[in-house]
Design a protein around this motif. Structure first.
Motif, PDB file in Angstrom:
ATOM      1  N   SER A 147      -1.916   2.673  -5.390  1.00 48.21           N
ATOM      2  CA  SER A 147      -3.285   2.385  -5.300  1.00 48.21           C
ATOM      3  C   SER A 147      -4.203   3.652  -5.712  1.00 48.21           C
ATOM      4  O   SER A 147      -5.360   3.519  -6.167  1.00 48.21           O
ATOM      5  CB  SER A 147      -3.797   2.034  -3.856  1.00 48.21           C
ATOM      6  OG  SER A 147      -3.011   1.343  -3.157  1.00 48.21           O
TER       7      SER A 147
ATOM      8  N   CYS B 118       6.349  10.121  -8.194  1.00 49.20           N
ATOM      9  CA  CYS B 118       6.947   9.593  -7.055  1.00 49.20           C
ATOM     10  C   CYS B 118       5.975  10.345  -5.813  1.00 49.20           C
ATOM     11  O   CYS B 118       6.531  10.028  -4.725  1.00 49.20           O
ATOM     12  CB  CYS B 118       8.228  10.542  -6.930  1.00 49.20           C
ATOM     13  SG  CYS B 118       8.360  12.178  -6.653  1.00 49.20           S
TER      14      CYS B 118
ATOM     15  N   GLU C  81       7.290   3.654  -8.084  1.00 47.80           N
ATOM     16  CA  GLU C  81       7.972   2.536  -7.597  1.00 47.80           C
ATOM     17  C   GLU C  81       7.339   1.276  -8.417  1.00 47.80           C
ATOM     18  O   GLU C  81       8.002   0.397  -8.713  1.00 47.80           O
ATOM     19  CB  GLU C  81       7.898   2.212  -6.028  1.00 47.80           C
ATOM     20  CG  GLU C  81       8.909   3.281  -5.438  1.00 47.80           C
ATOM     21  CD  GLU C  81       8.631   3.483  -4.057  1.00 47.80           C
ATOM     22  OE1 GLU C  81       9.412   3.930  -3.325  1.00 47.80           O
ATOM     23  OE2 GLU C  81       7.490   3.164  -3.432  1.00 47.80           O
TER      24      GLU C  81
ATOM     25  N   ALA D 271       0.810  -1.194  -0.025  1.00 51.22           N
ATOM     26  CA  ALA D 271       0.056   0.029   0.037  1.00 51.22           C
ATOM     27  C   ALA D 271       0.859   1.429   0.126  1.00 51.22           C
ATOM     28  O   ALA D 271       0.465   2.293  -0.472  1.00 51.22           O
ATOM     29  CB  ALA D 271      -0.952  -0.115   1.012  1.00 51.22           C
ATOM     30  N   HIS D 272       2.094   1.288   0.533  1.00 48.36           N
ATOM     31  CA  HIS D 272       2.832   2.248   0.670  1.00 48.36           C
ATOM     32  C   HIS D 272       3.720   2.454  -0.538  1.00 48.36           C
ATOM     33  O   HIS D 272       4.727   3.355  -0.684  1.00 48.36           O
ATOM     34  CB  HIS D 272       3.569   2.360   1.841  1.00 48.36           C
ATOM     35  CG  HIS D 272       4.691   1.156   2.014  1.00 48.36           C
ATOM     36  ND1 HIS D 272       4.415  -0.314   2.261  1.00 48.36           N
ATOM     37  CD2 HIS D 272       5.998   1.185   1.802  1.00 48.36           C
ATOM     38  CE1 HIS D 272       5.359  -0.848   2.386  1.00 48.36           C
ATOM     39  NE2 HIS D 272       6.404  -0.120   2.108  1.00 48.36           N
ATOM     40  N   TRP D 273       3.708   1.829  -1.453  1.00 51.46           N
ATOM     41  CA  TRP D 273       4.457   1.906  -2.934  1.00 51.46           C
ATOM     42  C   TRP D 273       3.702   3.091  -3.731  1.00 51.46           C
ATOM     43  O   TRP D 273       2.683   3.208  -3.840  1.00 51.46           O
ATOM     44  CB  TRP D 273       4.711   0.823  -3.640  1.00 51.46           C
ATOM     45  CG  TRP D 273       5.773  -0.186  -3.221  1.00 51.46           C
ATOM     46  CD1 TRP D 273       5.932  -0.216  -1.810  1.00 51.46           C
ATOM     47  CD2 TRP D 273       6.464  -0.899  -3.874  1.00 51.46           C
ATOM     48  NE1 TRP D 273       7.326  -1.275  -1.827  1.00 51.46           N
ATOM     49  CE2 TRP D 273       7.611  -1.663  -2.929  1.00 51.46           C
ATOM     50  CE3 TRP D 273       6.753  -1.022  -5.351  1.00 51.46           C
ATOM     51  CZ2 TRP D 273       8.390  -2.450  -3.461  1.00 51.46           C
ATOM     52  CZ3 TRP D 273       7.749  -2.246  -5.803  1.00 51.46           C
ATOM     53  CH2 TRP D 273       8.500  -2.559  -4.846  1.00 51.46           C
ATOM     54  N   THR D 274       4.611   3.981  -4.072  1.00 53.01           N
ATOM     55  CA  THR D 274       4.281   4.982  -4.867  1.00 53.01           C
ATOM     56  C   THR D 274       3.974   4.342  -6.456  1.00 53.01           C
ATOM     57  O   THR D 274       4.637   3.347  -6.775  1.00 53.01           O
ATOM     58  CB  THR D 274       5.387   6.049  -5.283  1.00 53.01           C
ATOM     59  OG1 THR D 274       6.603   5.706  -5.758  1.00 53.01           O
ATOM     60  CG2 THR D 274       5.423   6.837  -3.738  1.00 53.01           C
TER      61      THR D 274
ATOM     62  N   VAL E  62       2.542  10.265  -5.813  1.00 55.69           N
ATOM     63  CA  VAL E  62       1.044   9.314  -6.271  1.00 55.69           C
ATOM     64  C   VAL E  62       1.223   8.001  -5.615  1.00 55.69           C
ATOM     65  O   VAL E  62       2.146   7.262  -5.861  1.00 55.69           O
ATOM     66  CB  VAL E  62       0.886   9.419  -7.669  1.00 55.69           C
ATOM     67  CG1 VAL E  62      -0.597   8.713  -7.572  1.00 55.69           C
ATOM     68  CG2 VAL E  62       0.761  10.875  -8.243  1.00 55.69           C
ATOM     69  N   LEU E  63       0.485   7.727  -4.661  1.00 52.39           N
ATOM     70  CA  LEU E  63       0.628   6.406  -4.049  1.00 52.39           C
ATOM     71  C   LEU E  63      -0.201   5.479  -5.267  1.00 52.39           C
ATOM     72  O   LEU E  63      -1.113   5.585  -5.852  1.00 52.39           O
ATOM     73  CB  LEU E  63      -0.642   6.281  -3.090  1.00 52.39           C
ATOM     74  CG  LEU E  63       0.264   6.949  -1.618  1.00 52.39           C
ATOM     75  CD1 LEU E  63      -0.950   6.809  -0.555  1.00 52.39           C
ATOM     76  CD2 LEU E  63       1.343   6.060  -1.167  1.00 52.39           C
TER      77      LEU E  63
END
Ligand code: FAD
Ligand code: SF4
Ligand code: FES
Ligand code: FES
Lengths: 164, 339
Positions: A65, A60, A25, A19-22, A62-63
């Protein structure tokens, strides 16, 4: 891990990511789309710019999800989109950057070209100051910007020429 | 590469659901609007949280509505839309101008007005990676017991750096905060406290839902001036919002001047009405009054070594920006910036 459904460069892709990946990434480390550059990774430089529903955004910040449900275009999608629309070769923006020598190291280019493409889609004949404004969120530490601005202007000149 | 710490992401679809989640997790949760402030700060490990609550999936928070009593702007309205809105430009020019000068084009598309109001304070010793802060020694705002700006200081003086804040203050805006069981309207004046650690009186659990700007008539004049290093991207080294209300003859009946990027809260310059009220714009008397206000502002406002940029230079620029922004407002012009 979340399974995300992302629409990227016209493809609908399912990808698993924490959930915490941009979005940046997810693009680079899950999907292998390394055209979007990880420069500052904190919203300063614009190297990670992608188009979200046609508007330049910093991937970088924007999450991943939160990118679901939007049409995302990365630099990898620029030429295919141009070909799909009946064009030939690379996107005219890419062509102009090449022709004008608008790059040195090339790190800023993907973001720069996507911002330029978004501008030209919205406003096919921008003034120099409108080009400055539209590209002002994309930093380049090599070229001094002159050739970049010339490249966008040369795109405009070509397009106007074609219309005549 | 700056990785985000691990957290759970909640994507509520209604404001009620968002409030319930915020009430449940309290201090362990934060809101993400556009993410252009929250994500860099999380990457710098400035917050200890487990849950991020995204407002992006909630409809009806991103509109600009003309109501009887004012211009009601949803907290999730992107800054680019605030800047371009004909209603905001005509009723609240200082706000439209301030929004147009926030960061770069991508930030203004992503960043929201609500997020701008709720922006965390900034300091050159805190907006850094964890590695950098650890190497220097932590400070009061996070993990430490000293301040690197004020030697021996017991209070954090990180600077309010949101461009919309002085504009909204000069316009007398009200903020609507929503919680699980109530909604309250707060004059923006009362949001700020002089504490750089958290410069707001709002509590975890409260979600800013709307920003309401009172309607002005055609004789309202406003402008925003912003000093920064580069004409794009940079936070303000100084921000200056002006409101002038004129009567039918062009005589100033009321006025306000609010500055930002000095201390933890936006700063109102005091006693400017003494110089400006009753003066007709465009006259030599007006120019003299403007000079007087510029001197007052210089006297009252003292930049600190909290944000980048030489503080003596920033102080010298105060009268320059106050003068230029007042003159621009009187002419119906602005924004004032160096490019
Ligand atoms: C390179 C760079 C330059 C910048 N330059 C400027 C500048 O010149 N001027 C300026 O003002 N800002 C600047 N910013 C900061 C930021 O882009 C803007 O302030 C933007 O408006 C923040 O809005 P957001 O929606 O992205 O907020 P977010 O990052 O989503 O949120 C910001 C803070 O507000 C809280 N929050 C957000 N919405 C709500 C809500 N509805 N209720 C309660 N809490 C909420 C969040 O929890 C967070 O603490 C810059 C940022 C970067 C990365
Ligand atoms: S003002 Fe002092 S305490 Fe606050 S962030 Fe800066 S160095 Fe830290
Ligand atoms: S990598 Fe996203 S702005 Fe620099
Ligand atoms: S060509 Fe090197 S950063 Fe632009």
């Amino acid at each position: 891990m979340h399974v995300l459904t992302l629409r990227i460069n016209g493809d609908c892709l399912k990808v698993a990511a924490p959930a915490h990946w941009t979005l940046l990434e997810v693009l680079r480390y899950e999907l292998g789309l390394t055209g979007s550059k990880q420069g500052c990774d904190k919203g300063d430089c614009g190297a990670c710019t992608v188009l979200v529903d046609g508007k330049p955004r910093l991937s970088c910040l924007v999450l991943g999800s939160l990118a679901e449900g939007y049409e995302i275009t990365t630099i990898e999608g620029l030429m295919p989109a141009h070909l799909c629309a009946g064009g030939e070769g690379a996107d005219p923006v890419q062509d102009a950057f090449d022709r004008c020598g608008a790059l040195q190291c090339g790190f800023c280019q993907p973001g720069m070209m996507l911002s330029a493409r978004a501008l030209l889609n919205e406003n096919p004949s921008p003034t120099r100051s409108e080009i400055n404004q539209a590209l002002s969120g994309n930093l380049c530490r090599c070229t001094g910007y002159t050739q970049i601005l010339q490249a966008v202007e040369s795109c405009v000149a070509d397009a106007v020429g074609e219309d005549r | 590469m700056l990785r985000l710490p691990a957290f759970e992401l909640a994507q509520p679809e209604t404001i009620e659901a968002a409030c319930a989640l915020f009430a449940e997790h309290g201090e362990r949760a934060m809101i993400v609007a556009g993410g252009t402030d929250l994500l860099p700060n999380l990457k710098h490990e400035l917050y200890d949280i487990d849950v991020v609550i995204a407002l992006a999936g909630i409809p009806a928070l991103d509109d600009i509505e003309m109501q009887g009593h004012g211009l009601s702007i949803g907290a999730m309205t992107p800054l680019a839309r605030v800047a371009a809105s004909p209603d905001v430009r005509s009723h609240a020019p200082a706000l439209a101008q301030a929004a147009s000068l926030v960061a770069g084009p991508q930030h203004r598309t992503m960043g929201t007005l609500g997020g701008n109001v709720m922006l965390d304070t900034r300091c050159q010793w805190i907006n850094q990676s964890h590695f950098w802060r650890q190497a220097l020694g932590y400070c009061l705002k996070k993990d430490g017991s000293v301040c690197h700006v004020v030697e021996g200081g017991k209070k954090c003086v990180a600077a309010a750096s949101n461009d919309s804040a002085p504009a909204l203050m000069s316009l007398g805006a009200k903020l609507v905060f929503t919680t699980t069981d109530a909604e309250r309207s707060l004059p923006i004046e009362d949001l700020w406290v002089s504490d750089g650690i958290y410069n707001k009186s709002s509590k975890p659990g409260e979600i800013l839902t709307r920003i309401v700007v009172p309607l002005s008539d055609s004789r309202h004049r406003g402008a925003y001036g912003k000093l920064r290093d580069r004409g794009s991207i940079d936070f303000p080294l100084l921000g200056c919002a002006v409101r002038l209300d004129l009567d039918d003859e062009g005589i100033i009946s009321d006025c306000d001047l609010v500055m930002v990027a000095l201390q933890a809260r936006p700063t109102r310059v005091k006693k400017i009405a003494e110089s400006l009220n009753g003066v007709r714009i465009g006259t030599p008397e007006f120019e003299a009054a403007v000079e007087e206000v510029a001197r007052r502002a210089h006297k009252q406002c003292k930049p600190l070594d909290n944000i980048p940029g030489d503080m003596d230079y920033r102080r010298r620029m105060i009268p320059v920006y106050v003068r230029r922004t007042l003159l621009a407002a009187a002419e119906g012009g602005g924004p004032v910036h160096h490019i």
